[in-house]
Write an enzyme that holds these catalytic residues in place. Structure first.
Site, PDB file in Angstrom:
ATOM      1  N   CYS A 240     -11.377  14.106   4.926  1.00 48.65           N
ATOM      2  CA  CYS A 240     -12.393  13.092   5.225  1.00 48.65           C
ATOM      3  C   CYS A 240     -12.401  12.873   6.738  1.00 48.65           C
ATOM      4  O   CYS A 240     -11.345  12.693   7.354  1.00 48.65           O
ATOM      5  CB  CYS A 240     -12.088  11.792   4.489  1.00 48.65           C
TER       6      CYS A 240
ATOM      7  N   SER B 220     -13.728   5.556  -3.197  1.00 49.18           N
ATOM      8  CA  SER B 220     -14.135   5.632  -1.787  1.00 49.18           C
ATOM      9  C   SER B 220     -15.482   6.346  -1.740  1.00 49.18           C
ATOM     10  O   SER B 220     -15.544   7.559  -1.902  1.00 49.18           O
ATOM     11  CB  SER B 220     -13.087   6.409  -0.985  1.00 49.18           C
ATOM     12  N   LEU B 221     -16.537   5.587  -1.539  1.00 52.67           N
ATOM     13  CA  LEU B 221     -17.885   6.165  -1.655  1.00 52.67           C
ATOM     14  C   LEU B 221     -18.464   6.511  -0.280  1.00 52.67           C
ATOM     15  O   LEU B 221     -18.794   7.652  -0.010  1.00 52.67           O
ATOM     16  CB  LEU B 221     -18.789   5.169  -2.396  1.00 52.67           C
ATOM     17  N   HIS B 222     -18.644   5.512   0.552  1.00 48.85           N
ATOM     18  CA  HIS B 222     -19.013   5.658   1.965  1.00 48.85           C
ATOM     19  C   HIS B 222     -20.427   6.147   2.254  1.00 48.85           C
ATOM     20  O   HIS B 222     -20.878   6.086   3.399  1.00 48.85           O
ATOM     21  CB  HIS B 222     -18.002   6.537   2.722  1.00 48.85           C
TER      22      HIS B 222
ATOM     23  N   CYS C 294     -10.731   9.642   8.502  1.00 49.15           N
ATOM     24  CA  CYS C 294      -9.400   9.192   8.092  1.00 49.15           C
ATOM     25  C   CYS C 294      -8.308   9.945   8.842  1.00 49.15           C
ATOM     26  O   CYS C 294      -8.327  11.179   8.910  1.00 49.15           O
ATOM     27  CB  CYS C 294      -9.232   9.396   6.587  1.00 49.15           C
TER      28      CYS C 294
ATOM     29  N   GLY D 277      -2.698  10.342   1.116  1.00 49.02           N
ATOM     30  CA  GLY D 277      -2.856  11.239  -0.024  1.00 49.02           C
ATOM     31  C   GLY D 277      -3.914  10.809  -1.007  1.00 49.02           C
ATOM     32  O   GLY D 277      -4.482   9.728  -0.932  1.00 49.02           O
ATOM     33  N   GLU D 278      -4.190  11.722  -1.943  1.00 48.28           N
ATOM     34  CA  GLU D 278      -5.180  11.480  -2.980  1.00 48.28           C
ATOM     35  C   GLU D 278      -4.434  11.320  -4.309  1.00 48.28           C
ATOM     36  O   GLU D 278      -3.939  12.298  -4.886  1.00 48.28           O
ATOM     37  CB  GLU D 278      -6.161  12.662  -3.033  1.00 48.28           C
TER      38      GLU D 278
ATOM     39  N   CYS E  76      -2.417  14.836   3.391  1.00 47.86           N
ATOM     40  CA  CYS E  76      -3.491  14.866   2.389  1.00 47.86           C
ATOM     41  C   CYS E  76      -4.232  16.182   2.533  1.00 47.86           C
ATOM     42  O   CYS E  76      -4.544  16.607   3.642  1.00 47.86           O
ATOM     43  CB  CYS E  76      -4.450  13.693   2.607  1.00 47.86           C
TER      44      CYS E  76
ATOM     45  N   CYS F 170       0.863  -1.184   0.000  1.00 45.95           N
ATOM     46  CA  CYS F 170       0.000   0.000   0.000  1.00 45.95           C
ATOM     47  C   CYS F 170       0.902   1.237   0.000  1.00 45.95           C
ATOM     48  O   CYS F 170       1.708   1.432   0.915  1.00 45.95           O
ATOM     49  CB  CYS F 170      -0.861  -0.056   1.263  1.00 45.95           C
TER      50      CYS F 170
ATOM     51  N   CYS G  88      -6.300   0.678   6.962  1.00 46.89           N
ATOM     52  CA  CYS G  88      -6.844   1.800   6.166  1.00 46.89           C
ATOM     53  C   CYS G  88      -7.232   2.953   7.069  1.00 46.89           C
ATOM     54  O   CYS G  88      -7.902   2.762   8.073  1.00 46.89           O
ATOM     55  CB  CYS G  88      -8.119   1.390   5.443  1.00 46.89           C
TER      56      CYS G  88
ATOM     57  N   SER H  15      -6.941   4.251  -5.759  1.00 44.86           N
ATOM     58  CA  SER H  15      -8.150   4.556  -5.003  1.00 44.86           C
ATOM     59  C   SER H  15      -8.335   6.065  -4.920  1.00 44.86           C
ATOM     60  O   SER H  15      -7.383   6.805  -4.665  1.00 44.86           O
ATOM     61  CB  SER H  15      -8.016   3.963  -3.595  1.00 44.86           C
TER      62      SER H  15
HETATM   63  N1  SAH Z   1      -7.484   9.335  -0.991  1.00 41.91           N
HETATM   64  C1  SAH Z   1      -7.712   8.040  -1.583  1.00 41.91           C
HETATM   65  C2  SAH Z   1      -6.601   7.079  -1.262  1.00 41.91           C
HETATM   66  C3  SAH Z   1      -6.526   6.673   0.195  1.00 41.91           C
HETATM   67  S1  SAH Z   1      -7.271   5.136   0.273  1.00 41.91           S
HETATM   68  C4  SAH Z   1      -9.065   7.522  -1.165  1.00 41.91           C
HETATM   69  O1  SAH Z   1      -9.637   8.056  -0.214  1.00 41.91           O
HETATM   70  O2  SAH Z   1      -9.585   6.613  -1.795  1.00 41.91           O
HETATM   71  C5  SAH Z   1      -7.650   4.912   1.882  1.00 41.91           C
HETATM   72  C6  SAH Z   1      -8.897   4.055   1.995  1.00 41.91           C
HETATM   73  O3  SAH Z   1      -9.133   3.792   3.367  1.00 41.91           O
HETATM   74  C7  SAH Z   1     -10.118   4.798   1.486  1.00 41.91           C
HETATM   75  O4  SAH Z   1     -11.074   3.965   0.947  1.00 41.91           O
HETATM   76  C8  SAH Z   1     -10.603   5.404   2.756  1.00 41.91           C
HETATM   77  O5  SAH Z   1     -11.900   5.816   2.640  1.00 41.91           O
HETATM   78  C9  SAH Z   1     -10.401   4.267   3.720  1.00 41.91           C
HETATM   79  N2  SAH Z   1     -10.367   4.704   5.104  1.00 41.91           N
HETATM   80  C10 SAH Z   1     -10.016   5.919   5.574  1.00 41.91           C
HETATM   81  N3  SAH Z   1     -10.120   5.963   6.908  1.00 41.91           N
HETATM   82  C11 SAH Z   1     -10.536   4.734   7.298  1.00 41.91           C
HETATM   83  C12 SAH Z   1     -10.784   4.146   8.564  1.00 41.91           C
HETATM   84  N4  SAH Z   1     -10.628   4.835   9.692  1.00 41.91           N
HETATM   85  N5  SAH Z   1     -11.176   2.861   8.601  1.00 41.91           N
HETATM   86  C13 SAH Z   1     -11.316   2.139   7.467  1.00 41.91           C
HETATM   87  N6  SAH Z   1     -11.065   2.645   6.250  1.00 41.91           N
HETATM   88  C14 SAH Z   1     -10.692   3.923   6.156  1.00 41.91           C
END
Ligand code: SAH
Length: 370
Positions: free
Chosen positions: A121, A214-216, A124, A162-163, A117, A110, A331, A191
């Site tokens: 969010c 990353s939808l959520h 995160c 990061g993004e 970043c 990873c 994550c 991602s």
């Molecule tokens: N910025 C990009 C790349 C980072 S990926 C993105 O957001 O997709 C990191 C992944 O972990 C994303 O799907 C994010 O939503 C998820 N994530 C972030 N915080 C988390 C947490 N506390 N628990 C589980 N997943 C998390």
């Protein structure tokens, strides 16, 4: 390894054009240093060792999880923090091993694309770190090379700090070289929070990479609360951009959905997800929430029930196997700067219960386990 510096150094040394390729091939196959590159003249190896640092990054700390996951904290040359994680999955057994034709489990790395970043969010940990800068292609590759020197790797995910879509040139530059390390485009996933200009460019790039979104949340109001970037790129537009990626590549887009108790895990929210996702183009990966101090994660029962609703309606869904949680390597737990404990916890019970104040951006989740 700064690949531009390598090329200019070799040119200045009057070396033939194929030298850079030679050096890279050794490096990509996991050579420990220039001294291992035995088809290079000794004086050249010494010159490179003196002039081109073998890695652009220095290892600051390494944490090892009970499950075999390794999280490494690196510094860039000017001292910015980034983290990368090696995930070792269990070896297949019995029939699965026969089918896979191997006895070693998947090795997935990873990678971070930025130091910190700029997005915020709420769930995160990286979003709580101050944003540093975009990483270069070499800095991205050096994270993977660090683990490649330890063992073979077969998957890469841009799911670290990061993004990636905000630094797409450098990310694609790294992706182009990953096959030399044994990681094909098909086994490389990018991602994104739904950064549309990047998704569109990826569609045009014509590389069969995996796109993950990353939808959520399946509605704009909740998604904007969880991920402020949704104000800029709303759900319908993001999904249309992902759909276009699927049409162009025929590669299923993986939707990541982190399960937050009482926030996005209700039955009707699963139905809403079914309504917005075409099962031919999207597959859902439900992510158990890794504590960062802000939310409560959904329990296993709630996750299974949510998944059942998706599957009943023909939407493929898996539950992500969490790796490295005991070392804050899972994550959303990557945050390099140590800091005070979280200022406020958000109570579960629906988005309406969230405080009006944005979370304190100075707080920081815990850092590497010591
Ligand atoms: N910025 C990009 C790349 C980072 S990926 C993105 O957001 O997709 C990191 C992944 O972990 C994303 O799907 C994010 O939503 C998820 N994530 C972030 N915080 C988390 C947490 N506390 N628990 C589980 N997943 C998390």
């Amino acid at each position: 390894m700064d690949l531009d510096l390598l090329e200019t150094t070799l040119r200045d040394a009057g070396e033939p054009a194929y030298r850079a390729r030679q050096v890279w091939e050794w490096t990509a196959r996991g050579a420990a240093g220039y001294e291992a590159m035995t088809n290079l003249p000794l004086v050249l190896r010494e010159r490179l060792a003196a002039e081109v640092p073998f890695s652009a990054l220095t290892v600051q700390r390494e944490a090892r999880s009970r499950d075999g996951t390794v999280k490494t904290l690196f510094h860039t040359a000017e001292g910015r923090a980034i983290e990368a994680v090696l995930m070792r999955y269990p070896a297949p057994t019995g029939e699965r091993a026969k089918r896979a034709g191997r006895l070693v489990g998947r090795r997935s790395v990873c990678l971070s694309s930025q130091s910190g970043c700029p997005l915020t969010c709420t769930f995160c940990a990286t979003g709580t770190m101050r944003f540093g800068r975009n990483l270069t292609t070499s800095e991205i590759l050096d994270q993977a090379l660090h683990f490649r020197r330890v063992e073979d790797i077969d998957n890469v995910v841009f799911m670290g700090m990061g993004e990636p879509m905000m630094n797409l040139d450098a990310v694609l530059g790294a992706c182009r070289r990953l096959p030399d390390m044994g990681v094909t485009h098909r086994r490389t996933a990018i991602s994104t929070v739904g950064w549309i200009p990047g998704i569109d460019r990826l569609t045009q790039a014509g590389m069969p990479l995996r796109l993950a979104l990353s939808l959520h949340a399946a509605d704009d109001a909740l998604r904007s609360q969880l991920m402020p970037v949704n104000e800029r790129y709303p759900l319908a537009d993001v999904l249309a951009a992902c759909r276009a990626y699927f049409e162009a590549t025929r590669r299923t887009v993986f939707v990541e959905y982190v399960m937050l108790a009482g926030v996005n895990d209700r039955h009707e929210q699963a139905r809403a997800l079914v309504d917005v996702l075409d099962p031919r183009a999207f597959k859902v990966n439900l992510i158990p929430y890794n504590p960062t101090g802000t939310f409560d994660g959904s329990g296993r029962g709630a996750i299974d029930a949510f998944r059942a609703v998706l599957e009943e309606h023909g939407l493929r869904a898996t539950v992500r196997l969490t790796r490295g949680a005991d070392i804050d390597a899972a994550c959303g737990q990557l945050a390099a700067a140590p800091g005070p404990p979280p200022a406020a916890r958000v109570q579960a019970g629906g988005a309406g219960d969230r405080p009006d104040q944005p979370p304190n951006r100075d707080r920081s989740a815990s850092t590497l386990a010591t």
